[in-house]
Design a protein around this motif. Sequence first.
Motif, PDB file in Angstrom:
ATOM      1  N   ASN A 194       0.790  -1.229   0.000  1.00  0.00           N
ATOM      2  CA  ASN A 194       0.000   0.000   0.000  1.00  0.00           C
ATOM      3  C   ASN A 194       0.823   1.280   0.000  1.00  0.00           C
ATOM      4  O   ASN A 194       0.310   2.340   0.335  1.00  0.00           O
ATOM      5  CB  ASN A 194      -0.941   0.056   1.203  1.00  0.00           C
ATOM      6  CG  ASN A 194      -2.132  -0.816   0.985  1.00  0.00           C
ATOM      7  OD1 ASN A 194      -2.730  -0.782  -0.079  1.00  0.00           O
ATOM      8  ND2 ASN A 194      -2.446  -1.630   1.971  1.00  0.00           N
ATOM      9  N   LYS A 223       3.616   1.109  -4.577  1.00  0.00           N
ATOM     10  CA  LYS A 223       4.681   0.446  -5.314  1.00  0.00           C
ATOM     11  C   LYS A 223       4.229   0.044  -6.717  1.00  0.00           C
ATOM     12  O   LYS A 223       4.919   0.304  -7.706  1.00  0.00           O
ATOM     13  CB  LYS A 223       5.106  -0.801  -4.524  1.00  0.00           C
ATOM     14  CG  LYS A 223       6.483  -1.293  -4.825  1.00  0.00           C
ATOM     15  CD  LYS A 223       6.950  -2.232  -3.729  1.00  0.00           C
ATOM     16  CE  LYS A 223       5.976  -3.357  -3.508  1.00  0.00           C
ATOM     17  NZ  LYS A 223       5.802  -4.173  -4.725  1.00  0.00           N
ATOM     18  N   THR A 224       3.068  -0.581  -6.791  1.00  0.00           N
ATOM     19  CA  THR A 224       2.566  -1.003  -8.087  1.00  0.00           C
ATOM     20  C   THR A 224       2.323   0.199  -8.983  1.00  0.00           C
ATOM     21  O   THR A 224       2.621   0.166 -10.178  1.00  0.00           O
ATOM     22  CB  THR A 224       1.254  -1.783  -7.909  1.00  0.00           C
ATOM     23  OG1 THR A 224       1.449  -2.730  -6.867  1.00  0.00           O
ATOM     24  CG2 THR A 224       0.860  -2.470  -9.172  1.00  0.00           C
ATOM     25  N   THR A 225       1.787   1.259  -8.390  1.00  0.00           N
ATOM     26  CA  THR A 225       1.508   2.462  -9.168  1.00  0.00           C
ATOM     27  C   THR A 225       2.797   3.030  -9.748  1.00  0.00           C
ATOM     28  O   THR A 225       2.859   3.391 -10.922  1.00  0.00           O
ATOM     29  CB  THR A 225       0.822   3.516  -8.281  1.00  0.00           C
ATOM     30  OG1 THR A 225      -0.219   2.881  -7.554  1.00  0.00           O
ATOM     31  CG2 THR A 225       0.259   4.641  -9.103  1.00  0.00           C
TER      32      THR A 225
END
Lengths: 97, 643
Positions: free
Chosen positions: B34, B37-39
């Motif tokens: 959250n 990181k993925t973004t």
Amino acid sequence: MQLPTASTNASEQEFVELRLAQVPLRQTVELVRIDLPPEQAEPLLERGVLPGCRICPVRSSPSGDPIISIDGSLLAFRKETAACLCVRLITQFRDAG
Amino acid sequence: MAEQRAVLVGARVASGAALQEAPSPLVALIGPPNSGKTTLFNQLTGLRQKVANYPGVTVEKKVGTVALPDGGELDLVDLPGVHGFSARTLDERVTRDVLEGRVEGIRAPDALVLIVDSTRLESQLMLVEPVLELDLPTLLVLNMCDELEQRGGRVDDSHLAERLGVKVARTSARSGAGVDLVREFLATEVAVAEPPGPVQPRTLSNIPRGVALPMVDAFKQRRARVSEVVAGAGFRSPDPSGFSERLDHVFLHRIWGPLVFLAVVVLVFESIFTWAVPIMDGVELVVGASGNWLTATLPDTWFRSLLVDGVWAGVGSVVIFLPQILVLFLFLGVLEDSGYMARAAVIADRMMYRVGLQGRAFLPLLSGYACAVPAILAARTVEDERDRLATIFVTPFMTCSARLPVYALLIAAFIPDEPLLGPILGKRAAMLLGLYGLGIVAAIGTAFLLKRTLLKAEPTAFLMELPPYRVPTLRSLGLRLVDRSGVFLKRVGKVIFTVSIVLWTLTQFPRTELGPPPIDDSALASIGHLIEPVIAPLGFDWKIGVGLVTSLAAREVIVGTLGTIYGVEAAGDESFELQDALTDALTPASAIGLLIFFAFALQCMSTVAVMRRETAGWKWPALQFMYMLLLAYAGAFIAVRVF
Ligand SMILES: Nc1nc2c(ncn2[C@@H]2O[C@H](COP(=O)(O)OP(=O)(O)O)[C@@H](O)[C@H]2O)c(=O)[nH]1
């Protein structure tokens, strides 16, 4: 495993120790000890739930489990865990120690 | 720290010989869950990313290519989000092993990007010390700066950089602000560096190197150092988000909370069974029309038969499930990105705790209604190993969408379209609901059993962070869907394509003078007769038996298989309907038996394969396969006698 607090200052001993499960909502408390075996305490420690930190139960889940605020995050766990977190109320005197 | 790094870079310059063939540098992206990181990964790599598996280990790796401002490129690997390096959870083990360079098939990273959520800087920076001990060029990314500022928080990043001895970048990964700073770091600090010499042995752990301290003291000391740095940088914690508090007031309310939860689950099912259907019909139409077009266009040769009767029928019957899977993942994506999924896990926890699971199992089990494969991967977020195994074990009982075509076909063929409870519930819908219920009952019973036998353990802790609510971005949802459809289509491509061809071939031999043999004399029939004795007590003939065998690859294959077998048999008959053929072949009782068999049996190679990876061995998948087969056989056996 008992995780003692670092300081055993005499004046601080006077504070009553509570279990987190007993703390009313919106009452900020200081964590004293985590009465859990290390492998169960570690995830808490990693998330900043450390002896000495301030936590505040902000809400309870529909099933009555606590949701606490710590370091600006919300953390949910079970009341069984909350019963193993030993805390004390924070008063103005605390900062002197 | 900074001096050490300088020395290290110097050493690399000295040892860097073969410059030309050097692969592009590998950078690892790490951070707590959250943190965005993925973004950030998506911002840096865009569509130039792929999901692959490390050979032989239990890791799904996500690697992308980053284009640098100067025209160069480097590889970025996205590691699972972790809070620490105790290696207690699978995610933590994966992250540690990759960072330590101990995973086969992936080099040790040459540099690190550590991303943290700046709105909760203090606890997030607990990762900094262990990461810096790796002695790699590191960029600290303070993400969510938009939120920090908007809610009245602040931090002096140059002070942080100075104290920690690393470069620091402020970003808002969602809007893309500051992402160029990350690119710049990669271009100036990583891409130009010489390729590393022999990799130094690295170790990562929660307890600092060479320190013998009780864990809690090690944590407290680290926390004291972090607090000092953070205070020195003038960090001011943002005010709590009023928006999130108001939403939680409803979503975690004693009465509204569970109601919203129920509504969400119903909505997810509605979306798969109602909204996805028109799209699926559309896809089916296209597949059918293109098959007809191929038949009409190609000359009547064995090749046309192979292409149309074999491949097109097989692959087409599965591709039509793509819309359903995408709709489900779209919903799950919205639930996850918005922050609701964490609340749902909290609400589900008590219920799941009772049957021996925990709240974090909710997402995997819900995903299991689309497909067990991503669901089993999603079980990684279940921290406790026994809970994770139990979750994985019961996931295949969730009625995945591959069972749907089988259910749909058999129910349409055998259950009359009559009302059962007035106009609300028809017999067919009731049967379908019953099959879903059967899966849930089996899952609960199995979890209950497991937790009292093989996976017996003290009740474990459940810990769930509740991120603030956020509006999901289209970009993130879109990338999820692209990712998921890629995985699904690959599976269809490999497994079903192959099975279709093999099956078709077996129906064509041994040749007679007139061409392919009647289906009852074909090689396929000979194979089918071999298993007939085993399934005869269930009232299945060899054709169903062949279907059961081919559906070991994937459940839905049985539809294509039966289509091929009965289709070849009825060759030339224009009005051929698979449903009618089945009504002749099965009694209603054995049809119900077949339905129950499908509700229980683990007929899915992909699930077995992913289980083997996720449990690091054959023990669990083998056990599961036998267990589910036994249940399936017993269930069908009883059904045939009862109905
Ligand atoms: N406001 C804001 N939200 C962000 C930012 N970066 C990511 N998010 C959101 O935070 C949520 C979690 O992000 P994600 O990349 O999935 O986190 P991960 O778990 O670390 O991979 C998503 O809803 C993102 O849209 C940011 O810089 N600002």
